[in-house]
Design a protein around this motif. Structure first.
Motif, short mmCIF file in Angstrom:
data_model
loop_
_atom_site.label_atom_id
_atom_site.label_comp_id
_atom_site.label_asym_id
_atom_site.label_seq_id
_atom_site.Cartn_x
_atom_site.Cartn_y
_atom_site.Cartn_z
N ALA A 58 63.30 26.63 -62.56
CA ALA A 58 62.62 27.68 -62.52
C ALA A 58 62.56 28.77 -61.60
O ALA A 58 62.52 29.96 -61.94
CB ALA A 58 61.14 26.92 -62.49
N MET A 59 63.22 28.27 -60.32
CA MET A 59 63.52 29.35 -59.40
C MET A 59 64.65 30.32 -59.66
O MET A 59 64.81 31.30 -59.23
CB MET A 59 63.63 28.70 -57.97
CG MET A 59 62.44 28.21 -57.40
SD MET A 59 60.96 29.35 -57.31
CE MET A 59 59.86 28.65 -58.64
N LYS A 60 65.66 29.64 -60.60
CA LYS A 60 66.80 30.44 -61.06
C LYS A 60 66.51 31.43 -61.87
O LYS A 60 67.30 32.37 -62.18
CB LYS A 60 68.15 29.49 -61.07
CG LYS A 60 68.60 28.63 -60.18
CD LYS A 60 69.86 27.70 -60.75
CE LYS A 60 70.19 26.91 -59.54
NZ LYS A 60 71.08 26.17 -59.87
N THR A 61 65.63 31.09 -62.94
CA THR A 61 65.62 32.06 -64.24
C THR A 61 64.75 33.27 -63.72
O THR A 61 63.85 33.49 -62.65
CB THR A 61 64.78 31.04 -65.08
OG1 THR A 61 64.74 32.03 -66.38
CG2 THR A 61 63.44 30.93 -64.70
N ARG A 62 64.88 34.33 -64.51
CA ARG A 62 64.27 35.60 -64.46
C ARG A 62 63.32 35.78 -65.39
O ARG A 62 62.53 36.97 -65.20
CB ARG A 62 65.16 36.97 -64.22
CG ARG A 62 66.23 36.76 -63.11
CD ARG A 62 67.14 37.83 -62.84
NE ARG A 62 68.10 37.57 -61.88
CZ ARG A 62 68.03 38.57 -61.05
NH1 ARG A 62 67.78 39.89 -61.26
NH2 ARG A 62 69.21 38.61 -59.91
N ASP A 63 62.93 35.20 -66.36
CA ASP A 63 62.02 35.14 -67.51
C ASP A 63 60.80 34.64 -67.06
O ASP A 63 61.06 33.28 -66.80
CB ASP A 63 62.81 34.73 -68.73
CG ASP A 63 61.73 34.91 -69.90
OD1 ASP A 63 61.10 35.59 -70.14
OD2 ASP A 63 62.07 33.89 -71.03
N ALA A 64 59.92 35.37 -67.06
CA ALA A 64 58.64 34.92 -66.74
C ALA A 64 57.86 33.88 -67.46
O ALA A 64 57.44 32.93 -66.95
CB ALA A 64 57.77 36.09 -66.43
N GLU A 65 58.20 33.95 -68.62
CA GLU A 65 57.72 33.04 -69.55
C GLU A 65 58.27 31.46 -69.58
O GLU A 65 57.85 30.54 -69.63
CB GLU A 65 57.63 33.59 -71.01
CG GLU A 65 56.99 34.72 -71.39
CD GLU A 65 56.84 35.15 -72.83
OE1 GLU A 65 57.49 34.35 -73.72
OE2 GLU A 65 56.52 35.95 -73.23
N ARG A 69 56.96 27.95 -68.17
CA ARG A 69 57.03 26.76 -69.08
C ARG A 69 57.73 25.72 -68.29
O ARG A 69 57.02 24.61 -68.09
CB ARG A 69 57.95 27.16 -70.24
CG ARG A 69 57.90 25.95 -71.25
CD ARG A 69 58.97 26.15 -72.40
NE ARG A 69 60.35 26.32 -71.82
CZ ARG A 69 61.14 25.25 -71.46
NH1 ARG A 69 60.69 24.07 -71.39
NH2 ARG A 69 62.57 25.42 -71.04
N LEU A 70 58.56 26.01 -67.47
CA LEU A 70 59.26 24.93 -66.56
C LEU A 70 58.31 24.52 -65.46
O LEU A 70 58.46 23.18 -65.25
CB LEU A 70 60.71 25.49 -65.83
CG LEU A 70 61.78 25.76 -66.90
CD1 LEU A 70 62.65 26.64 -66.08
CD2 LEU A 70 62.11 24.49 -67.21
N LEU A 71 57.72 25.50 -64.85
CA LEU A 71 56.48 24.96 -63.85
C LEU A 71 55.52 24.11 -64.39
O LEU A 71 55.05 23.15 -63.77
CB LEU A 71 56.04 26.00 -63.12
CG LEU A 71 57.08 26.91 -62.25
CD1 LEU A 71 56.44 28.20 -61.44
CD2 LEU A 71 57.65 25.95 -60.98
N LEU A 72 55.05 24.17 -65.66
CA LEU A 72 53.93 23.69 -66.33
C LEU A 72 54.73 22.14 -66.84
O LEU A 72 53.90 21.12 -66.52
CB LEU A 72 53.52 24.22 -67.52
CG LEU A 72 52.37 25.35 -67.39
CD1 LEU A 72 52.14 26.00 -68.68
CD2 LEU A 72 51.29 24.75 -67.01
N GLU A 73 55.96 22.29 -67.08
CA GLU A 73 56.57 20.63 -67.12
C GLU A 73 56.66 19.92 -66.07
O GLU A 73 56.81 18.76 -66.42
CB GLU A 73 57.96 21.03 -67.80
CG GLU A 73 58.04 21.20 -69.29
CD GLU A 73 59.42 21.39 -69.88
OE1 GLU A 73 60.35 20.56 -69.42
OE2 GLU A 73 59.88 22.49 -70.81
#
Length: 101
Positions: A58-65, A69-73
């Protein structure tokens, strides 16, 4: 002689913890006038064994959606208060929950 492999189920693995350094008590309506924060020694302890990998992705991705999603998982977490000073240091080191409040 039968030997079982050590895994998460039969050996308590250390859970992923995210430190909380400051709590923000500011009123959103009054943010332009004053900001109230308090320094604390707490952590979010996640029950999901894959939480660390999901957090790093999640910290590496730049896509907000995708980040949301990763933080919710990552799943549910428990907030643990370790306290302050040398006692707080040893509580954090040995993962002992401190006093609430």
């Amino acid at each position: 002689m039968k030997i079982n492999a050590i895994n998460n189920q039969n050996f308590e693995a250390r859970k992923f913890r995210l430190p909380i350094k400051f709590l923000d008590f500011s009123n959103p309506d009054l943010m332009q006038y004053a900001k109230a924060t308090k320094k604390v020694n707490m952590a979010k302890v996640y029950s999901n064994p894959n939480a660390k990998d999901l957090y790093e992705k999640a910290m590496k991705t730049r896509d907000a959606e995708e980040k949301a999603r990763l933080l919710l998982e990552m799943g549910d977490y428990e907030i643990v208060n370790y306290g302050t000073g040398i006692i707080g240091f040893f509580r954090k080191l040995f993962n002992i929950k401190g006093p609430v409040g």
